[in-house]
Scaffold this motif. Structure first.
Motif, PDB file in Angstrom:
ATOM      1  N   GLY A 134       0.779  -1.242   0.000  1.00 44.45           N
ATOM      2  CA  GLY A 134       0.000   0.000   0.000  1.00 44.45           C
ATOM      3  C   GLY A 134       0.806   1.285   0.000  1.00 44.45           C
ATOM      4  O   GLY A 134       0.224   2.374   0.052  1.00 44.45           O
ATOM      5  N   ALA A 135       2.159   1.175  -0.041  1.00 43.52           N
ATOM      6  CA  ALA A 135       2.960   2.405  -0.104  1.00 43.52           C
ATOM      7  C   ALA A 135       3.444   2.614  -1.542  1.00 43.52           C
ATOM      8  O   ALA A 135       3.617   1.656  -2.302  1.00 43.52           O
ATOM      9  N   TYR A 136       3.670   3.876  -1.895  1.00 39.36           N
ATOM     10  CA  TYR A 136       4.236   4.206  -3.208  1.00 39.36           C
ATOM     11  C   TYR A 136       5.507   4.991  -2.942  1.00 39.36           C
ATOM     12  O   TYR A 136       5.473   6.036  -2.281  1.00 39.36           O
ATOM     13  N   GLU A 137       6.640   4.497  -3.452  1.00 39.33           N
ATOM     14  CA  GLU A 137       7.879   5.237  -3.204  1.00 39.33           C
ATOM     15  C   GLU A 137       8.110   6.268  -4.296  1.00 39.33           C
ATOM     16  O   GLU A 137       8.155   5.944  -5.481  1.00 39.33           O
ATOM     17  N   LEU A 138       8.238   7.519  -3.851  1.00 41.91           N
ATOM     18  CA  LEU A 138       8.542   8.595  -4.788  1.00 41.91           C
ATOM     19  C   LEU A 138      10.068   8.715  -4.831  1.00 41.91           C
ATOM     20  O   LEU A 138      10.690   9.078  -3.825  1.00 41.91           O
ATOM     21  N   LYS A 139      10.675   8.390  -6.030  1.00 41.71           N
ATOM     22  CA  LYS A 139      12.143   8.344  -6.088  1.00 41.71           C
ATOM     23  C   LYS A 139      12.740   9.543  -6.818  1.00 41.71           C
ATOM     24  O   LYS A 139      13.819  10.000  -6.474  1.00 41.71           O
ATOM     25  N   ASP A 140      12.028  10.000  -7.817  1.00 40.76           N
ATOM     26  CA  ASP A 140      12.556  11.059  -8.673  1.00 40.76           C
ATOM     27  C   ASP A 140      12.763  12.350  -7.848  1.00 40.76           C
ATOM     28  O   ASP A 140      11.814  12.892  -7.280  1.00 40.76           O
ATOM     29  N   ARG A 141      14.009  12.833  -7.825  1.00 38.67           N
ATOM     30  CA  ARG A 141      14.345  14.019  -7.001  1.00 38.67           C
ATOM     31  C   ARG A 141      13.493  15.237  -7.371  1.00 38.67           C
ATOM     32  O   ARG A 141      13.068  16.008  -6.512  1.00 38.67           O
ATOM     33  N   SER A 142      13.269  15.407  -8.691  1.00 38.61           N
ATOM     34  CA  SER A 142      12.514  16.603  -9.091  1.00 38.61           C
ATOM     35  C   SER A 142      11.056  16.479  -8.614  1.00 38.61           C
ATOM     36  O   SER A 142      10.420  17.474  -8.237  1.00 38.61           O
ATOM     37  N   LYS A 143      10.545  15.240  -8.594  1.00 37.41           N
ATOM     38  CA  LYS A 143       9.168  15.049  -8.109  1.00 37.41           C
ATOM     39  C   LYS A 143       9.109  15.267  -6.587  1.00 37.41           C
ATOM     40  O   LYS A 143       8.127  15.802  -6.064  1.00 37.41           O
ATOM     41  N   ILE A 144      10.168  14.833  -5.900  1.00 36.56           N
ATOM     42  CA  ILE A 144      10.188  15.060  -4.438  1.00 36.56           C
ATOM     43  C   ILE A 144      10.189  16.574  -4.161  1.00 36.56           C
ATOM     44  O   ILE A 144       9.438  17.063  -3.312  1.00 36.56           O
ATOM     45  N   ASP A 145      11.006  17.313  -4.927  1.00 38.21           N
ATOM     46  CA  ASP A 145      11.039  18.776  -4.748  1.00 38.21           C
ATOM     47  C   ASP A 145       9.663  19.380  -5.057  1.00 38.21           C
ATOM     48  O   ASP A 145       9.199  20.297  -4.367  1.00 38.21           O
ATOM     49  N   ALA A 146       9.016  18.822  -6.105  1.00 38.86           N
ATOM     50  CA  ALA A 146       7.676  19.337  -6.462  1.00 38.86           C
ATOM     51  C   ALA A 146       6.683  19.042  -5.334  1.00 38.86           C
ATOM     52  O   ALA A 146       5.803  19.863  -5.030  1.00 38.86           O
ATOM     53  N   LEU A 147       6.845  17.890  -4.699  1.00 34.82           N
ATOM     54  CA  LEU A 147       5.944  17.549  -3.572  1.00 34.82           C
ATOM     55  C   LEU A 147       6.166  18.511  -2.397  1.00 34.82           C
ATOM     56  O   LEU A 147       5.211  18.951  -1.746  1.00 34.82           O
ATOM     57  N   VAL A 148       7.444  18.847  -2.166  1.00 31.93           N
ATOM     58  CA  VAL A 148       7.750  19.811  -1.095  1.00 31.93           C
ATOM     59  C   VAL A 148       7.033  21.138  -1.401  1.00 31.93           C
ATOM     60  O   VAL A 148       6.364  21.705  -0.525  1.00 31.93           O
ATOM     61  N   ASP A 149       7.166  21.601  -2.645  1.00 32.29           N
ATOM     62  CA  ASP A 149       6.524  22.875  -3.007  1.00 32.29           C
ATOM     63  C   ASP A 149       5.002  22.784  -2.914  1.00 32.29           C
ATOM     64  O   ASP A 149       4.328  23.767  -2.608  1.00 32.29           O
ATOM     65  N   LEU A 150       4.479  21.579  -3.197  1.00 35.56           N
ATOM     66  CA  LEU A 150       3.026  21.397  -3.177  1.00 35.56           C
ATOM     67  C   LEU A 150       2.459  21.504  -1.755  1.00 35.56           C
ATOM     68  O   LEU A 150       1.406  22.098  -1.546  1.00 35.56           O
ATOM     69  N   VAL A 151       3.184  20.950  -0.785  1.00 35.92           N
ATOM     70  CA  VAL A 151       2.578  20.836   0.555  1.00 35.92           C
ATOM     71  C   VAL A 151       3.169  21.792   1.600  1.00 35.92           C
ATOM     72  O   VAL A 151       2.596  21.929   2.680  1.00 35.92           O
ATOM     73  N   LEU A 152       4.307  22.412   1.273  1.00 29.02           N
ATOM     74  CA  LEU A 152       4.932  23.311   2.255  1.00 29.02           C
ATOM     75  C   LEU A 152       5.100  24.715   1.675  1.00 29.02           C
ATOM     76  O   LEU A 152       5.278  24.876   0.463  1.00 29.02           O
ATOM     77  N   THR A 153       5.078  25.700   2.570  1.00 34.69           N
ATOM     78  CA  THR A 153       5.342  27.079   2.131  1.00 34.69           C
ATOM     79  C   THR A 153       6.853  27.241   1.944  1.00 34.69           C
ATOM     80  O   THR A 153       7.621  26.330   2.274  1.00 34.69           O
ATOM     81  N   LYS A 154       7.261  28.410   1.493  1.00 34.10           N
ATOM     82  CA  LYS A 154       8.695  28.648   1.251  1.00 34.10           C
ATOM     83  C   LYS A 154       9.521  28.464   2.538  1.00 34.10           C
ATOM     84  O   LYS A 154      10.652  27.996   2.505  1.00 34.10           O
TER      85      LYS A 154
END
Ligand code: NAD
Length: 462
Positions: free
Chosen positions: A292-312
């Motif tokens: 039931g887990a999905y591993e997000l590996k791509d660094r650019s996607k991880i950075d995009a996730l950070v921008d999606l859920v966190l403020t600057k």
């Protein structure tokens, strides 16, 4: 003459209208903080003095049995109202709060007898309590607090969270309806009519409020503790889960997913970062991805996730809290695999996903060389909240060391974090965990004052 009749009718109509407006005005529930507290104090006194243990127990059991059929309805309203969490888990939380919150049976009396007589130590109500509730468990906290507080003879005025008004009011309405049916004073469970900080401040500083129970983030706990009144501070957490090389890995993988994705990670006790000993980290990750887990590996996607859920400045974006895992993945342009519950992101200790209490089904995983390094890291990332920690291990020394070092209110071994609030476990439930003030998981005892009653020179039997 016709005109006289018309004037008479008109006067009658006006009189009737004014009378009905006045009656409606009188029937309106009180809205000022002062009126709400006045009515609640009166009800609390009646509840404390006119309802003996047997009547109190009867009313609490009625509350439990009559609320239970509403668990699903309340869960749906809470889900719609807050737009956070998972419906099935919300239903479970309501059922948990209703069935596993301890009641009046939890009280015992301590007796000490000696050459000089007999001493009884008993718990007495504080009186009227102000309870501030979070958006993450609004309904379960109201139910859990109501049962605990009323069991000890207290009354309560809730301060609803601005983002959870409808479900909080609905829960309190249901509770008051049951109290009325049982002949108990309804205002013993009251609520502020709005969620403004001004009303909350007025409530906390009201002389008739004798205890403050603050469940929420650091702001509200600080406010309660600086009020000058006795307070239970149930504050934030950032619970680490540590998996060592002796753990049953398949069970650990399933348990971590179950705990970290429960109600989309909203509960304060939920696993917020995973610390894995390096030699088992890959296998653990594989097992998690098969369960039931999905591993997000791509660094650019991880950075995009950070921008999606966190403020600057790396604070959580409130509108991103508690969504389903697939929502974040879709926003990143990833087609979510079926039944995904949790997003796994491998990163280092300094990453904001490790440091921040996300309350999202996004779990950061950090590798460590061994248990000792993992424990030191777990201690650092918990930030001294003394809230919750979890370990998966079969090494008794490791389990014992972690329990001592973490100094948390909740410590779970080899189970999902929610075992500490009674899911699949034997303990009672608590939705107000006095982490900051050290009360721990609250029970009816937490909302009472200890009173000593001394009888000099008698009743020592031998
Ligand atoms: P929150 O802090 O935003 O809100 C909680 C309540 O506090 C609300 O009613 C809000 O109006 C009030 N509030 C907020 N700031 C305030 C201030 N400065 N002064 C006075 N009142 C203030 O909490 P939330 O986001 O709804 O809930 C999540 C937080 O609560 C997380 O940090 C979580 O860990 C914590 N929590 C702790 C427990 C526990 O038992 N320890 C239980 C549930 C949630």
């Amino acid at each position: 003459m016709n005109t006289t009749i018309e004037v008479d009718d008109l006067v009658k109509k006006i009189v009737a209208r004014v009378a009905s407006e006045l009656a409606r005005e009188e029937a309106k529930p009180p809205t000022s903080v002062n009126q709400i507290v006045e009515a609640a104090v009166k009800a609390q006194r009646a509840w404390q003095w006119d309802f003996n243990l047997e009547s109190r127990t009867r009313v609490i059991s009625a509350l439990k049995s009559k609320l239970l059929p509403h668990a699903e309805e309340l869960a749906k309203i809470a889900r719609d109202d807050t737009n956070m969490g998972r419906l099935d888990d919300k239903i479970l939380k309501k059922k948990l709060a209703i069935t596993k919150t301890p009641g009046p049976e939890y009280f015992t009396t301590r007796a000490i007898s000696g050459d000089n007589g007999l001493i009884l130590e008993e718990l007495a109500p504080f009186g009227l309590i102000a309870s501030i509730t979070p958006s993450t468990n609004p309904v379960a906290t109201v139910i859990n607090n109501t049962i605990c507080m009323l069991s000890g003879g207290n009354g309560v005025v809730f301060s609803p969270h601005p983002g959870a008004l409808r479900c909080t009011f609905k829960t309190i309405d249901l509770i008051r309806g049951i109290l009325a049916e049982e002949g108990a004073p309804v205002e013993v469970v009251s609520t502020l009519s709005d969620a403004s900080l001004d009303s909350l401040k007025e409530l906390m500083s009201h002389p008739d409020i004798k205890l403050i129970s603050a469940t929420g983030g650091p702001g509200v706990v600080r406010a309660a503790l600086s009020s000058g009144k006795p307070a239970i501070g149930a504050g934030p957490g950032n619970p680490p889960v540590l998996v060592d090389e002796t753990a049953h890995l398949e069970k650990a993988a399933k348990d971590v997913i179950a705990g970290a994705s429960f109600d989309n990670n909203l509960p304060c006790i939920a696993e917020k970062e995973l610390i894995a000993v390096n030699c088992i980290a890959d296998e653990l990750k594989d097992l998690m991805c098969h369960n039931g887990a999905y591993e997000l590996k791509d660094r650019s996607k991880i950075d995009a996730l950070v921008d999606l859920v966190l403020t600057k400045d790396h604070k959580i974006k409130k509108d991103m809290v508690g969504k389903d895992a697939c929502v974040y993945l879709e926003k990143l342009g990833i087609t979510p695999p079926p039944n995904v519950r949790l997003i796994l992101v491998e990163c280092d200790e300094r990453h904001p996903f490790v440091q921040e209490e996300l309350m999202m089904p996004i779990l950061a995983m950090v590798r460590v060389a061994d248990f000792k390094e993992g424990l030191a890291m777990a201690k650092r990332v918990e930030h001294g909240f003394r809230h919750s920690a979890i370990i998966h291990s079969t090494n008794i020394d490791n389990m014992s060391d972690m329990a001592k070092v973490m100094e948390t209110s909740m410590f779970v071994k080899n189970a999902p974090s929610f075992a500490s609030i009674g899911v699949g476990g034997d303990c009672p439930t608590a939705f107000t965990i006095g982490t900051t003030t050290g009360d721990g998981p609250t029970t009816p005892l937490s909302f009472c004052r200890l009173r000593r009653c001394v009888l000099h020179g008698a009743f020592r039997i031998v």
